[in-house]
Write an enzyme that holds these catalytic residues in place. Structure first.
Site, PDB file in Angstrom:
ATOM      1  N   GLU A 180      -3.088  -4.220  -3.411  1.00  0.00           N
ATOM      2  CA  GLU A 180      -3.633  -5.282  -4.379  1.00  0.00           C
ATOM      3  C   GLU A 180      -3.317  -5.090  -6.271  1.00  0.00           C
ATOM      4  OE1 GLU A 180      -4.840  -4.582  -1.493  1.00  0.00           O
ATOM      5  OE2 GLU A 180      -6.015  -6.375  -0.690  1.00  0.00           O
ATOM      6  N   CYS A 191     -10.770  -3.351  -4.283  1.00  0.00           N
ATOM      7  CA  CYS A 191      -9.126  -4.190  -4.721  1.00  0.00           C
ATOM      8  C   CYS A 191     -10.100  -5.751  -5.559  1.00  0.00           C
ATOM      9  CB  CYS A 191      -8.492  -4.502  -3.314  1.00  0.00           C
ATOM     10  SG  CYS A 191      -7.049  -3.705  -3.334  1.00  0.00           S
ATOM     11  N   ASN A 205       0.522  -1.743  -0.669  1.00  0.00           N
ATOM     12  CA  ASN A 205      -0.032  -0.079   0.229  1.00  0.00           C
ATOM     13  C   ASN A 205       0.746   1.390  -0.194  1.00  0.00           C
ATOM     14  OD1 ASN A 205       0.621  -1.116   2.359  1.00  0.00           O
ATOM     15  ND2 ASN A 205      -0.969   0.555   3.763  1.00  0.00           N
ATOM     16  N   GLU A 262       0.403   4.928   0.663  1.00  0.00           N
ATOM     17  CA  GLU A 262      -1.065   6.158   0.737  1.00  0.00           C
ATOM     18  C   GLU A 262      -0.563   7.326   0.941  1.00  0.00           C
ATOM     19  OE1 GLU A 262      -1.209   5.302   6.004  1.00  0.00           O
ATOM     20  OE2 GLU A 262      -2.808   3.736   5.361  1.00  0.00           O
ATOM     21  N   CYS A 269     -10.365  -5.098  -0.074  1.00  0.00           N
ATOM     22  CA  CYS A 269     -11.606  -4.188   0.198  1.00  0.00           C
ATOM     23  C   CYS A 269     -12.225  -4.301  -1.102  1.00  0.00           C
ATOM     24  CB  CYS A 269     -11.133  -2.771   0.229  1.00  0.00           C
ATOM     25  SG  CYS A 269     -10.140  -2.397  -1.205  1.00  0.00           S
ATOM     26  N   CYS A 297      -4.259   0.661  -2.999  1.00  0.00           N
ATOM     27  CA  CYS A 297      -3.772  -0.754  -2.059  1.00  0.00           C
ATOM     28  C   CYS A 297      -2.753  -1.602  -2.691  1.00  0.00           C
ATOM     29  CB  CYS A 297      -4.972  -0.712  -2.321  1.00  0.00           C
ATOM     30  SG  CYS A 297      -6.229  -0.525  -1.027  1.00  0.00           S
TER      31      CYS A 297
HETATM   32  N1  THU Z   1      -5.073  -1.547   2.702  1.00  0.00           N
HETATM   33  C1  THU Z   1      -5.250  -2.260   1.165  1.00  0.00           C
HETATM   34  O1  THU Z   1      -3.674  -2.001   0.797  1.00  0.00           O
HETATM   35  N2  THU Z   1      -5.500  -3.640   1.034  1.00  0.00           N
HETATM   36  C2  THU Z   1      -6.921  -3.947   1.188  1.00  0.00           C
HETATM   37  O2  THU Z   1      -7.377  -4.674   0.505  1.00  0.00           O
HETATM   38  C3  THU Z   1      -7.186  -2.974   1.786  1.00  0.00           C
HETATM   39  C4  THU Z   1      -6.430  -1.657   2.978  1.00  0.00           C
HETATM   40  C5  THU Z   1      -4.696  -0.219   2.760  1.00  0.00           C
HETATM   41  C6  THU Z   1      -5.524   0.568   3.117  1.00  0.00           C
HETATM   42  C7  THU Z   1      -4.630   1.455   4.412  1.00  0.00           C
HETATM   43  O3  THU Z   1      -3.524   1.770   2.885  1.00  0.00           O
HETATM   44  C8  THU Z   1      -4.896   0.758   4.646  1.00  0.00           C
HETATM   45  O4  THU Z   1      -4.667  -0.869   4.029  1.00  0.00           O
HETATM   46  C9  THU Z   1      -4.992   0.896   5.851  1.00  0.00           C
HETATM   47  O5  THU Z   1      -7.121   1.086   5.459  1.00  0.00           O
END
Ligand code: THU
Length: 141
Positions: free
Chosen positions: A49, A93, A36, A38, A90, A47
Site C-alpha cells: 500500500e 499503512c 511489497n 522486502e 497494517c 508494504c
Molecule cells: N505487508 C504489506 O505489504 N501490506 C500490509 O498491509 C501488511 C503486510 C507485507 C509486508 C511483508 O513484506 C509481508 O507482507 C509480511 O508481513
C-alpha cells in the site's frame, strides 16, 4: 482488485514468503499499483500500500485518490498464492492511507481480498483507523 492481484506477482518477499499487491483508483479512473518490497534488513520492508501511494505521490495525484484494493497470500512452492483470508492494511499503512484521505477530503474506501477472491471486505479508512492523527492534530487544518 484485478490490478492488485496482478502486481502481487512482482512482490519481493523472499523473507516472509507473503506477497501483497495494492492498487489505487484515482478520480479519473487511472489505477496505480504497488507490491511489497522486502529487505535483508527485515525492518526496512516496504508494504504494498505504501509503495503504491508513494507512486501516486510521485505523480502529484495524492488528492485524487478514491479507492484502494489490497490482496495477498502465502507464496506456495509453485509460486501461486495460498489463500489465508483477506489482507487488511497494517497499522502503518492505515496511517499512510489516512494522509491521502486528508488531502483528498475523502473517507477512502479500502477493499481487502483473500488471494483467491473468495472472501472480500470493503471498509472505510475511518473504520480501519478511528481517531486518526492528521493535519488537524498539528493545528494545520
Ligand atoms: N505487508 C504489506 O505489504 N501490506 C500490509 O498491509 C501488511 C503486510 C507485507 C509486508 C511483508 O513484506 C509481508 O507482507 C509480511 O508481513
Amino acid at each position: 482488485m484485478a490490478a492488485a492481484r496482478a502486481v502481487s506477482r512482482n512482490a519481493h518477499a523472499p523473507y516472509s514468503g507473503f506477497a501483497v499487491g495494492a492498487a489505487i483508483l484515482l478520480s479519473d479512473g487511472q489505477i496505480i499499483s504497488g507490491c511489497n518490497f522486502e529487505n535483508a534488513s527485515y525492518g526496512l520492508t516496504l508494504c504494498a500500500e505504501t509503495v503504491a501511494l508513494a507512486s501516486v505521490n510521485a505523480l502529484g495525484r495524492l488528492r485524487d485518490v478514491r479507492e484502494i484494493a489490497v490482496v495477498g497470500g502465502r507464496i506456495g512452492a509453485d509460486g501461486a498464492l495460498i489463500d489465508v483470508g483477506p489482507v487488511r492494511p497494517c497499522g502503518r499503512c492505515r496511517q499512510v492511507i489516512q494522509e491521502a484521505a486528508d488531502l483528498s477530503g475523502t473517507n477512502l474506501t479500502v477493499h481487502c481480498s483473500s488471494a483467491d477472491g473468495s472472501v472480500q471486505e470493503t471498509h472505510r479508512i475511518s473504520d480501519l483507523l478511528p481517531h486518526a492523527f492528521g493535519p488537524a492534530s498539528l493545528g494545520l487544518a
